[in-house]
Design an enzyme around this catalytic site. Sequence first.
Site, PDB file in Angstrom:
ATOM      1  N   ASP A 342       0.853  -1.194   0.000  1.00  0.00           N
ATOM      2  CA  ASP A 342       0.000   0.000   0.000  1.00  0.00           C
ATOM      3  C   ASP A 342       0.889   1.244   0.000  1.00  0.00           C
ATOM      4  O   ASP A 342       2.108   1.152   0.046  1.00  0.00           O
ATOM      5  CB  ASP A 342      -0.945  -0.018   1.217  1.00  0.00           C
ATOM      6  CG  ASP A 342      -0.205  -0.080   2.542  1.00  0.00           C
ATOM      7  OD1 ASP A 342       0.864  -0.721   2.594  1.00  0.00           O
ATOM      8  OD2 ASP A 342      -0.658   0.513   3.537  1.00  0.00           O
ATOM      9  N   HIS A 662       1.596  -9.071  -2.866  1.00  0.00           N
ATOM     10  CA  HIS A 662       0.602  -8.001  -2.927  1.00  0.00           C
ATOM     11  C   HIS A 662       1.287  -6.638  -2.963  1.00  0.00           C
ATOM     12  O   HIS A 662       1.964  -6.242  -2.017  1.00  0.00           O
ATOM     13  CB  HIS A 662      -0.277  -8.119  -1.674  1.00  0.00           C
ATOM     14  CG  HIS A 662      -1.365  -7.100  -1.579  1.00  0.00           C
ATOM     15  ND1 HIS A 662      -2.546  -7.205  -2.265  1.00  0.00           N
ATOM     16  CD2 HIS A 662      -1.451  -5.944  -0.866  1.00  0.00           C
ATOM     17  CE1 HIS A 662      -3.316  -6.176  -1.966  1.00  0.00           C
ATOM     18  NE2 HIS A 662      -2.673  -5.392  -1.126  1.00  0.00           N
ATOM     19  N   ASP A 710       0.573 -17.721  -3.511  1.00  0.00           N
ATOM     20  CA  ASP A 710       1.322 -16.674  -4.217  1.00  0.00           C
ATOM     21  C   ASP A 710       0.398 -15.964  -5.203  1.00  0.00           C
ATOM     22  O   ASP A 710       0.557 -16.068  -6.409  1.00  0.00           O
ATOM     23  CB  ASP A 710       2.529 -17.290  -4.941  1.00  0.00           C
ATOM     24  CG  ASP A 710       3.410 -16.214  -5.563  1.00  0.00           C
ATOM     25  OD1 ASP A 710       3.343 -15.061  -5.098  1.00  0.00           O
ATOM     26  OD2 ASP A 710       4.157 -16.525  -6.507  1.00  0.00           O
ATOM     27  N   GLU A 719       1.957 -10.507   1.249  1.00  0.00           N
ATOM     28  CA  GLU A 719       2.351  -9.122   1.018  1.00  0.00           C
ATOM     29  C   GLU A 719       3.871  -9.033   1.151  1.00  0.00           C
ATOM     30  O   GLU A 719       4.560  -9.994   1.496  1.00  0.00           O
ATOM     31  CB  GLU A 719       1.645  -8.192   2.013  1.00  0.00           C
ATOM     32  CG  GLU A 719       1.804  -6.731   1.640  1.00  0.00           C
ATOM     33  CD  GLU A 719       0.692  -5.821   2.132  1.00  0.00           C
ATOM     34  OE1 GLU A 719      -0.292  -6.311   2.708  1.00  0.00           O
ATOM     35  OE2 GLU A 719       0.824  -4.597   1.929  1.00  0.00           O
TER      36      GLU A 719
HETATM   37  O1  9MR Z   1       2.041  -6.803   9.506  1.00  0.00           O
HETATM   38  C1  9MR Z   1       0.842  -6.386  10.114  1.00  0.00           C
HETATM   39  C2  9MR Z   1       0.318  -7.493  10.964  1.00  0.00           C
HETATM   40  O2  9MR Z   1       1.205  -7.778  12.028  1.00  0.00           O
HETATM   41  C3  9MR Z   1      -1.050  -7.114  11.499  1.00  0.00           C
HETATM   42  O3  9MR Z   1      -1.585  -8.223  12.178  1.00  0.00           O
HETATM   43  C4  9MR Z   1      -1.967  -6.689  10.360  1.00  0.00           C
HETATM   44  C5  9MR Z   1      -3.326  -6.233  10.822  1.00  0.00           C
HETATM   45  O4  9MR Z   1      -3.251  -5.034  11.535  1.00  0.00           O
HETATM   46  O5  9MR Z   1      -1.384  -5.636   9.631  1.00  0.00           O
HETATM   47  C6  9MR Z   1      -0.144  -5.977   9.060  1.00  0.00           C
HETATM   48  O6  9MR Z   1       0.369  -4.867   8.444  1.00  0.00           O
HETATM   49  C7  9MR Z   1      -0.181  -4.399   7.246  1.00  0.00           C
HETATM   50  C8  9MR Z   1      -0.596  -2.971   7.495  1.00  0.00           C
HETATM   51  O7  9MR Z   1      -1.687  -2.954   8.370  1.00  0.00           O
HETATM   52  C9  9MR Z   1      -0.893  -2.211   6.205  1.00  0.00           C
HETATM   53  N1  9MR Z   1       0.205  -2.304   5.302  1.00  0.00           N
HETATM   54  C10 9MR Z   1       0.544  -3.675   4.979  1.00  0.00           C
HETATM   55  C11 9MR Z   1       0.929  -4.447   6.210  1.00  0.00           C
HETATM   56  C12 9MR Z   1       1.348  -5.876   5.884  1.00  0.00           C
HETATM   57  O8  9MR Z   1       0.302  -6.666   5.474  1.00  0.00           O
END
Ligand code: 9MR
Length: 849
Positions: A342, A662, A710, A719
């Site tokens: 993102d 992602h 994947d 991601e």
């Molecule tokens: O890595 C993060 C994970 O530990 C959390 O459980 C999750 C939900 O809050 O969010 C992950 O982080 C994401 C973030 O919220 C937005 N950018 C991408 C991150 C990786 O998926």
Amino acid sequence: MIRPPAWLALATAAALVTLTPLPAAADGPEQIVNGTFDTGTAPWWSTGNTALEIEAGRLCADIPGGTVNPWDVIVGQNDIPLVKDETYEFSFFGVATPGRVARALVQLPVDPYTQYLSANPELSVSGNDYRYTFTSPVDLPGAQVAFQLGGSATPWRFCVDDVSLKGGAEPDVYRPDTGPRVRVNMVGYLPTGPKRATLVTEETEPVGWRLRRGGQLVAQGDTVPRGVDGSSGQNTHSIDFGTAPGTGIAPGTGYTLEADGETSRPFDIGADVYDELRNDALKFYYTQRSGIPILDTLRPGYGRPAGHAGVAPNQGDVEVPCQPGVCDYTLNVKGGWYDAGDHGKYVVNGGISVHQLMSAFERAKADGIHSDGDLDIPESGNGVPDILDEARWEQEFLLSMQVPDGRPHAGMAHHKIHDAAWTGLPLLPHLDAQRRELHPVSTAATLNLAATAAQAARLFAPYDAAFAARNLAAARKAWAAAKADPARYADASDGVGGGAYDDNNVTDEFYWAAAELYLTTAEKEFRDYVLASPHHTGDIWRERGFDWGSTAQLGRLQLAAVPNALPDRARVRQSVLEGADGYLAAQRAHPYGVPYNPSTYDWGSNSLVLNNMVVMAVAHDLSGEAKYRDGVLEGLDYLFGRNALNQSYVTGYGEVAAKNQHSRWYARQLDPSLPNPPRGTLAGGPNSSIQDPVAQAKLRGCAPQFCYIDDIESWSTNELTINWNSPLAWIASYLDTPAAAGECKVTYTNHGQWPEGFNTQVTVTNTGRKAIDGWTLKWSFLGGQTVRRHWSADISQDGATVTARNLSWNKTIRPGDSVTFGFIGADAPGPNPKPERLLLNGTLCGRPA
Ligand code: 9MR
């Protein structure tokens, strides 16, 4: 397609799914009205930028070029009833001239547009049939079927026919292609490291294995049955082909391992198998940069305009307001790294990432493995190691998130800045038109800033004293602000347009920040805080590992590894060895050799595996015990293919590797004109909670190691993030350092310390049996100290790293003999501890005592 043995199907039944659609089995009533276009275009509709027409019995539309998002051009039909838990088959015939990837959706027709089916058909000029199944999670009288067709720079023509949605379909069963049942590290094995593999089999008794190279038998032995592995549901055996009697495994390519009638994918044995991993893992950061154009000359295939730099359609990160009601000022928070796939930038996650990059540099300062120019970034050639330049790009951003003096919460840091609403994929950073917003300050973000700024203060001191001072001032201010407002937590529900990164326990962030401030200043306040923190003595070595929300481990590792005068330092170091012993035990008990074995795998599990390996690596640095290094190496085997899916999780590494992580800009799976993620990008990895629709549709009921796909839309398993690549880069950097201790002893004594300077004497003793003929001793200062005058050795300095070379008359050190030299140094702010990592002719000659 290869069918799995019956027992495998049983063990992982719910996790398995076909790669190709099953034969049509939908026999419910047709839900689409006029899907054959026999009666014209109604009730199909389109966005105003295209017109529907019938051509040769198909629905067609000219799709304009120059749109940005898939949803900028839509052809759809509304009012389609869905029944909860009913499985539907959605099918159509589609054509694109020229070929294009489109999106086919069955979704909620209003915000938040929840998608019950999301597919990315690759449409071609000749046309194809497409068929997908999904199970509706809701009862909904008026769902929408939509073809999202925007996002193309150039115009094209879309045609569709035989659109059908019928209930009564048999749910798809997805089954990953896991290849041969002998699982190895597809990248390879170091000649000096362990060589283990895993066999998946129904056998319960040992079976023979053979190691071959080019048809030649190199070694053989028997497997060790390990029973059913909880993390995969598979019956397993392990193979140790590195210690078989008579084994003389020579470095080379094209090795294979055979057992139970299966042959592993080929692998190498060589000292060079990881040679490029460090730079690849670190180069990931340049193309994650915000606010600067990415130059194709530096990263061929990845060039793109600067994102969020204040140029339309970006609303820019140059003058960012807060969310409504949160503050009445704007901040210039341009720069930094995008967090993940993102376009958000988050202080807590940026904190651990930049820390791990700085820490990779800090632990190996004396080794000199990180240099200026090694990463090919815009700052290469400026006299500062590239890894620090890259870290500074993020650290400047973190500093910019601190609330200025005179404002409410001055000194605290805003938790994050991101889009006001979630955007779709693909979307290049410079094309994101969303409003950007600062979110409220948090104690966690403030402490991440304090910790990283304190660390930056000592690391940048030799290169840029002003930047170092700015960091130290920011760290002190952040620390004071956090102490004054110790429980201001990020809101767990603040997750629209970006992740929440909420954390309701920041005692660990306090400990980490205090540790960094103590290391940089040696001041009593921080020492006392560290000593009194429950995290200083508690058992913090969780099986689940550590991450952005659990940072006590960072503090403990730093206090163990970075020279300091903490009274209980020996105990701190011992605790790291104990933590590492725990991970080694977990690894030994695991048939796949994973140093991580919770009953469910967490989001980003690959980074948690890597962080447990970081603990083992620090234990190796501290003790020199080979078992810890072996543990790290065996952990890498899991990431590079010795796993239930038989795949590598690092892009470009191994024959079958993650490549569709992602991301809005490495979105090749959605748009063939875009690249895949760069080589060296780590995928988050198996996540038992499978929060995204793709994983939910395909992986329901998965055993932990199977909870991964994947697919670019599987944001909860696949991601990429800055805080997942950082332990990969750290470990890759660790692999580059000398493994063996040399036959030498060094005493380094500060004979005098006065306000501006110090006087040091160094004695090098040859404890080996051979004469040392010519010597170079390297070490590094903690911060900005410099050598002024010296005697009995030729001394030069680069950054904090000092190199002392013999003079002609003391070139030879005979066994048992010593040479002594000395220098006068100019002191700098902060403590001046004795260096603990000293290298004589490239081999380690000193560790923390
Ligand atoms: O890595 C993060 C994970 O530990 C959390 O459980 C999750 C939900 O809050 O969010 C992950 O982080 C994401 C973030 O919220 C937005 N950018 C991408 C991150 C990786 O998926």
